[in-house]
Design a protein around this motif. Sequence first.
Motif, PDB file in Angstrom:
ATOM      1  N   ASP A 164       0.806  -1.214   0.000  1.00  0.00           N
ATOM      2  CA  ASP A 164       0.000   0.000   0.000  1.00  0.00           C
ATOM      3  C   ASP A 164       0.855   1.287   0.000  1.00  0.00           C
ATOM      4  O   ASP A 164       0.551   2.247  -0.714  1.00  0.00           O
ATOM      5  N   ALA A 165       1.945   1.283   0.785  1.00  0.00           N
ATOM      6  CA  ALA A 165       2.745   2.508   0.952  1.00  0.00           C
ATOM      7  C   ALA A 165       3.405   2.962  -0.349  1.00  0.00           C
ATOM      8  O   ALA A 165       3.709   4.151  -0.512  1.00  0.00           O
ATOM      9  N   ILE A 166       3.658   2.044  -1.264  1.00  0.00           N
ATOM     10  CA  ILE A 166       4.342   2.418  -2.510  1.00  0.00           C
ATOM     11  C   ILE A 166       3.482   2.138  -3.746  1.00  0.00           C
ATOM     12  O   ILE A 166       3.922   2.346  -4.883  1.00  0.00           O
ATOM     13  N   TRP A 172      -1.559  -4.606  -1.018  1.00  0.00           N
ATOM     14  CA  TRP A 172      -1.531  -5.326   0.261  1.00  0.00           C
ATOM     15  C   TRP A 172      -0.921  -4.456   1.352  1.00  0.00           C
ATOM     16  O   TRP A 172      -0.204  -3.493   1.076  1.00  0.00           O
ATOM     17  N   SER A 173      -1.228  -4.830   2.618  1.00  0.00           N
ATOM     18  CA  SER A 173      -0.585  -4.126   3.734  1.00  0.00           C
ATOM     19  C   SER A 173      -0.194  -5.090   4.855  1.00  0.00           C
ATOM     20  O   SER A 173       0.709  -4.795   5.626  1.00  0.00           O
ATOM     21  N   ASP A 174      -0.816  -6.254   4.908  1.00  0.00           N
ATOM     22  CA  ASP A 174      -0.513  -7.201   5.982  1.00  0.00           C
ATOM     23  C   ASP A 174       0.324  -8.364   5.432  1.00  0.00           C
ATOM     24  O   ASP A 174      -0.091  -9.049   4.491  1.00  0.00           O
ATOM     25  N   TYR A 175       1.495  -8.589   6.031  1.00  0.00           N
ATOM     26  CA  TYR A 175       2.427  -9.583   5.500  1.00  0.00           C
ATOM     27  C   TYR A 175       1.841 -10.998   5.510  1.00  0.00           C
ATOM     28  O   TYR A 175       1.924 -11.722   4.509  1.00  0.00           O
ATOM     29  N   GLU A 176       1.241 -11.384   6.643  1.00  0.00           N
ATOM     30  CA  GLU A 176       0.664 -12.735   6.711  1.00  0.00           C
ATOM     31  C   GLU A 176      -0.400 -12.917   5.625  1.00  0.00           C
ATOM     32  O   GLU A 176      -0.478 -13.966   4.975  1.00  0.00           O
ATOM     33  N   ALA A 177      -1.213 -11.863   5.435  1.00  0.00           N
ATOM     34  CA  ALA A 177      -2.299 -11.967   4.443  1.00  0.00           C
ATOM     35  C   ALA A 177      -1.733 -12.073   3.026  1.00  0.00           C
ATOM     36  O   ALA A 177      -2.269 -12.801   2.186  1.00  0.00           O
ATOM     37  N   VAL A 178      -0.630 -11.376   2.754  1.00  0.00           N
ATOM     38  CA  VAL A 178      -0.109 -11.417   1.382  1.00  0.00           C
ATOM     39  C   VAL A 178       0.544 -12.773   1.077  1.00  0.00           C
ATOM     40  O   VAL A 178       0.429 -13.292  -0.035  1.00  0.00           O
ATOM     41  N   ILE A 179       1.164 -13.374   2.063  1.00  0.00           N
ATOM     42  CA  ILE A 179       1.738 -14.718   1.846  1.00  0.00           C
ATOM     43  C   ILE A 179       0.598 -15.710   1.603  1.00  0.00           C
ATOM     44  O   ILE A 179       0.658 -16.543   0.681  1.00  0.00           O
ATOM     45  N   ALA A 180      -0.461 -15.582   2.383  1.00  0.00           N
ATOM     46  CA  ALA A 180      -1.608 -16.486   2.200  1.00  0.00           C
ATOM     47  C   ALA A 180      -2.227 -16.285   0.825  1.00  0.00           C
ATOM     48  O   ALA A 180      -2.557 -17.260   0.128  1.00  0.00           O
ATOM     49  N   ALA A 181      -2.368 -15.042   0.391  1.00  0.00           N
ATOM     50  CA  ALA A 181      -2.978 -14.771  -0.924  1.00  0.00           C
ATOM     51  C   ALA A 181      -2.073 -15.289  -2.044  1.00  0.00           C
ATOM     52  O   ALA A 181      -2.545 -15.886  -3.019  1.00  0.00           O
ATOM     53  N   ALA A 182      -0.771 -15.072  -1.901  1.00  0.00           N
ATOM     54  CA  ALA A 182       0.167 -15.548  -2.936  1.00  0.00           C
ATOM     55  C   ALA A 182       0.045 -17.060  -3.092  1.00  0.00           C
ATOM     56  O   ALA A 182       0.079 -17.589  -4.209  1.00  0.00           O
ATOM     57  N   ASN A 183      -0.124 -17.751  -1.977  1.00  0.00           N
ATOM     58  CA  ASN A 183      -0.241 -19.213  -2.022  1.00  0.00           C
ATOM     59  C   ASN A 183      -1.648 -19.686  -2.386  1.00  0.00           C
ATOM     60  O   ASN A 183      -1.832 -20.870  -2.692  1.00  0.00           O
TER      61      ASN A 183
END
Length: 498
Positions: A308-310, A411-422
């Motif tokens: 989100d920040a970039i 994305w902004s939440d690391y756990e959520a982005v790993i889950a979404a990527a998988n």
Amino acid sequence: MTADIAPQLDPFALARSLSGLNLVDGTLRPAASGKTFPVVNPATGEAVATAPFSEAADVDAAVAAAKRAQKDWARRPVRERGKLIAACGQALAERVEELGRLVALETGKALRTESRVEASVLADMFVFFGGLASELKGETVPFNPSMLTMTVREPVGVVGTIIPWNVPLLLMAMKIAPALVAGNAVVVKSAEESPLTVLRVVQVMNTILPPGLVNIVAGFGPECGAPLVAHRDVKKVTFTGSVETGKIVYRTAAEKLIPVTLELGGKSPMIVCADADLDRAVDGAISGMRFTRQGQSCTASSRLFVHDAIHDAFVEKLRAKVDAMVMGDPLDERTDIGTIISPQQLDRVQSYIALGREGAGITAHECSCLPSDPKLAKGLFVRPVIFTGVSNDDRIAREEIFGPVCCVIRWSDYEAVIAAANDSDYGLAATVWTNDLKLALDAVHRLEAGFVQVNQNLVVQPNLSYGGVKASGLGKEASLESMLEHFTHKKTIIINMG
Ligand code: ADP
Ligand code: MG
């Protein structure tokens, strides 16, 4: 052996000279039925050659030739085999320009950015695998002091090789180079969209190798691919293509109880963190998305998770860079982006673009410009599209599009982005862009993919095992281990000296 063949830098003349031919048992010949189909230049819609419409009779002849040639080949000293395969690589390296131009003509991939590069990697694969011949080692096993117990690596026999149109040279080389070095003979079925350059490669190889060792037949899946997989003397199949066809190949192979290697595509995530080097990540997204190949890559980083920040700065830079890319005649040195392969693929890609445009909250950014040259009016060009506001649940983020279409997911939440990527049926490749070593190490372990990179987006490399998990396929390619595992079987031998 066929006579030496002079290099031909005019791809149109070369296409005509290869027209209507297979290469079986060391000779160029038409299909037994005499039937052909057109090979079309996707930049103009004009037929540049024909290819034989091969059927079971042609497959039979090719497999019979391979079976004969394999016996003697397998008995040769391994280094002799390796040297001959490396010599094929050297001969092909001298023809990078010829092969690059021909593959640009039949696939529409730009010569400077794609086709010439592919031709040089092709040659390198043969040189690499040629050098591995002496690694076909067995073991001695500490079983019983009075018994000499050992293993040897034996070839499987005739290998059926089925390839797609998107990177025909590289994918063929990744399969046949290790198969041959390991002592097998091969029958290649080329893709119906791009039969010419792979035929030329096999013709060059046949000036060096014994007749029948490498055969190639052109044709369609049901009439030519299916009988090759089903043939009783084909003892292994290596396939790259779609998931649907991969399953058909696997089922047929199961009936015969033969092993398969399947490389079946992907929907690869690229995760850009807030601390990533922005310019480098943008360049990585462009190369990862294979915009220069119109996105026609199984490894394409088509799901772009941007922090989100970039996010806005990243999208702005990406748009500007893709916008500056030149779409045009694949054979023109100024061209960055060529064409889609076929009208069917064009329709498919355009239907996904239409689907994305209808999606709630999704914005389509169309980049680059269609070529204005009237000669290219019928060319299969598509403007690259960057979709923003995409969710990982949208169909455009779940299904492989195989076109110049990338989905940006915020994305902004690391756990959520790993889950979404998988959260994908596929698992071919993934990349992470960050300067945080701890995060990078965590992510590379958790991402479900066969090839994971941090801060870069390299393509297949000789010696690095390549292949996916989940629906992306079975088995690895391009490495020493892949040669040993997929193109040999291990025989255990005990000599009782008691
Ligand atoms: P695409 O058509 O999207 O390129 P495919 O998986 O259909 O993907 O094609 C990859 C390769 O598989 C091509 O060489 C094609 O001719 C071949 N092929 C298609 N159908 C079959 C089949 N039933 N059996 C064997 N090979 C097939
Ligand atoms: Mg198909």
